[in-house]
Structure formats: structure tokens, C-alpha cells
Design an enzyme around this catalytic site. Sequence first.
Site, PDB file in Angstrom:
ATOM      1  N   SER A 174       7.504   6.677  -4.634  1.00  0.00           N
ATOM      2  CA  SER A 174       6.177   7.414  -4.256  1.00  0.00           C
ATOM      3  C   SER A 174       6.505   8.478  -3.255  1.00  0.00           C
ATOM      4  CB  SER A 174       5.125   6.406  -4.035  1.00  0.00           C
ATOM      5  OG  SER A 174       3.843   7.151  -4.180  1.00  0.00           O
ATOM      6  N   THR A 175       5.829   8.376  -2.285  1.00  0.00           N
ATOM      7  CA  THR A 175       5.602   9.359  -1.226  1.00  0.00           C
ATOM      8  C   THR A 175       7.074   9.697  -0.585  1.00  0.00           C
ATOM      9  OG1 THR A 175       3.517   8.673  -0.649  1.00  0.00           O
ATOM     10  CG2 THR A 175       4.566  10.126   0.961  1.00  0.00           C
ATOM     11  N   HIS A 201       5.679   8.215  -8.644  1.00  0.00           N
ATOM     12  CA  HIS A 201       4.160   8.960  -8.672  1.00  0.00           C
ATOM     13  C   HIS A 201       4.211  10.391  -8.588  1.00  0.00           C
ATOM     14  CE1 HIS A 201       3.176   4.527  -6.740  1.00  0.00           C
ATOM     15  NE2 HIS A 201       3.516   4.770  -8.255  1.00  0.00           N
ATOM     16  N   MET A 294       4.364   5.132  -0.438  1.00  0.00           N
ATOM     17  CA  MET A 294       3.049   4.618   0.296  1.00  0.00           C
ATOM     18  C   MET A 294       2.740   3.537  -0.687  1.00  0.00           C
ATOM     19  SD  MET A 294      -0.443   6.632   1.144  1.00  0.00           S
ATOM     20  CE  MET A 294       0.227   7.999   1.735  1.00  0.00           C
ATOM     21  N   ASP A 297       3.322  -0.712  -4.919  1.00  0.00           N
ATOM     22  CA  ASP A 297       3.650  -0.457  -6.204  1.00  0.00           C
ATOM     23  C   ASP A 297       4.963  -0.867  -6.387  1.00  0.00           C
ATOM     24  OD1 ASP A 297       3.288  -0.252  -8.792  1.00  0.00           O
ATOM     25  OD2 ASP A 297       3.759   1.779  -8.652  1.00  0.00           O
TER      26      ASP A 297
END
Length: 352
Positions: A174-175, A201, A294, A297
Amino acid sequence: MGAKLKVLIVDDSAFFRNRITAALSQADDIEIVGIAADGKEAIERARRLKPDVITMDVEMPVVDGISAVRKIMAETPTRILMFSALTKEGAKETLDALDAGAMDFLPKDMSNLGSGVEEANKQLLERVRAVGQSRLSSVRSVLGSHSHASRTFKLTPSSVTAGRKPELLAIGASTGGPVALRQVLSTLPRNYPLPIVVAVHMPGSFTGAYAERLNTVCSIKVKEATDRDMLIAGQCLIAPGGKQLKVERGPSQYQVRITDPLPGQIYHPSVDLMLSSVAESYRERALGVILTGMGADGLQGAKKLKLAGSSLWSQDQQSCVVYGMPQAVEKAGLSDRVVALDEIGPLLARIS
């Protein structure tokens, strides 16, 4: 309470500067130390104000955002959060900014982040805090994707995975993930023996351009996944943003299924959903890797992957932009190996 997070806001739109200012001003732990209306002002104020985080627009007069990122990262390296238009061209510009050293990005149309202004502001605050609390070295270390490829490791090929040799590689992020994933995939050889599936993401308008960019810098083939794509050794399928990717056994070989998200599914693509499907289809014959991101998930999917007998790696805290997703699986005792980002690619390349 510790020192406040110092933020410099850069955008040529007074409306958008005011909107970001209003959102960040709600937080007691954030101090807006400056405003800039173009990239030239951003470079000067970054040098003088030394902010912890810069929010940066891409399209600006005098000096554009990408050029400003390059200059700032060369002179006074700073954590930079880009704001991007949700278009294919906006995606390419954002990827250029990430290549230049920006840490993360958000869509400029923040209404895409949630059901209203309050939710959008909440997500903006969370992202600014996450970027501000990350190690600046985690961004600087990934610039130049091939810089660590020549490093040698004492591990033997047989010790790369905990169990049997994997037949599929599944990566979630993600991030900070787009830059980290580029570093990992660019290390793999053209004749890589495993098919790869990835859930990161990103908005739906970004993943196609991102896959195209990766395909130009990687030896392996990289493409945005489409429904019923076959899993082929040496090919990486990127889950399309806004959709869900599952792995299943097809009529003759393994394939991916691409579906619309169901109501209540927060992440699309979901790392949990992807890993769960890998656990069901490949059982003990897969390797999962959780990169920077972050939230958590991937945790539930990682549990299923481990119960099925597959191996799992997670990125270490020091090299993460945000140590959320890797921390979740590590704290749950699911990581067979906690690996620094610059070691993940070379270790994966040893699988033969």
C-alpha cells in the site's frame, strides 16, 4: 505531546491550498509552516523552512511539481506527498514524481477518498501523519532501482524459503508500495521461473500506467491483469485498481479472475482477498510477500496462506515507508522471514 509535524503546502490553486490548510489545521499535532504557489517557491521554502512533510501539486507554473521534487530531493531531502489528477496522464506524472523521490500520492479530487469532506479530511490527515512519521532514508534508499542488485548474500538458494519450492509469488503493498515494488521486480531476471500476482492500493486510473512503467524497467513482463489471464512464469500481473483479483484453477492452468468489489470491501484490490485465493488454489506451493503499507490489509489472507503451508515474508521496519501491513503479519507471528527492501529482490531472484 512531542514536536508538531511541520508541513509545507504547495499548490497553484488558492482553493486547493485553502482546502488542505483547513483539513490539516484541525490537528493539534500538525503545524503548517508555509504555503507556496509554484515549484520555485516550494524549493526556496523547503530550503528555508525545513518542513517534515511537503504536500505537492504536479501541474504548476514557473517550476512544475516533478522538477521541484527532483531539486528538493537533491538539495534538502524531504518527505513529499503528491496530489494527482485521476487521469492516465496524471498517473504518468505521479509515477515520474515517485521516481524523482516523492514518498506517496493522493488523488487531487479528494471526494474519491470517501463519502464526504469529513472522511476525505480524515484520510488526508492519516496519510500526512504516516508520511511524516516514516524514515526519510526509506525513500532515499530506493532511488535508482538497480543500485543494490550486485549485493551478495550468504544464504544458499535452498534456504530462501522455509518449506518446499514455491510455484507462485504473491505480493501485497500500500503506502510506499509503488516505489518498493519497482525495486523488487526490477531485480528479477527475464527467465524468472515463477508467475507473480500483485495487489497494491492504487486508483483504477493508475494501475495500467503503473504496469506499463514497470514493464519498461523490468526484465520480466509486467501487465495490468485482465479477467482470465493465465499465470505464466516470468510474468507479473498487477491487480487493476478499483477491482478485486483472485487466483483460481482454470480449465488447463491457473488463472486470475477480476471482479467488481462487493459492498463493504474497503480495499480494492484487497491483499487479503488475493492471498486467500492463493491459499485455496496453490495451498503450500506459494510464497507471499508483504511490503510497506498503512493498515493491516493482508493479515487475514496471510493467516490462510500460512495455514495452507505456504511461506510468507514481510518487509522490515527500517526500510518501510509505513510499517503497518508488514508489522501486522510480523506481530501475528506469520513472517517466516523479515527482510530489508534491498534484499527482497535479490533473494527472490535466487529461487530457481
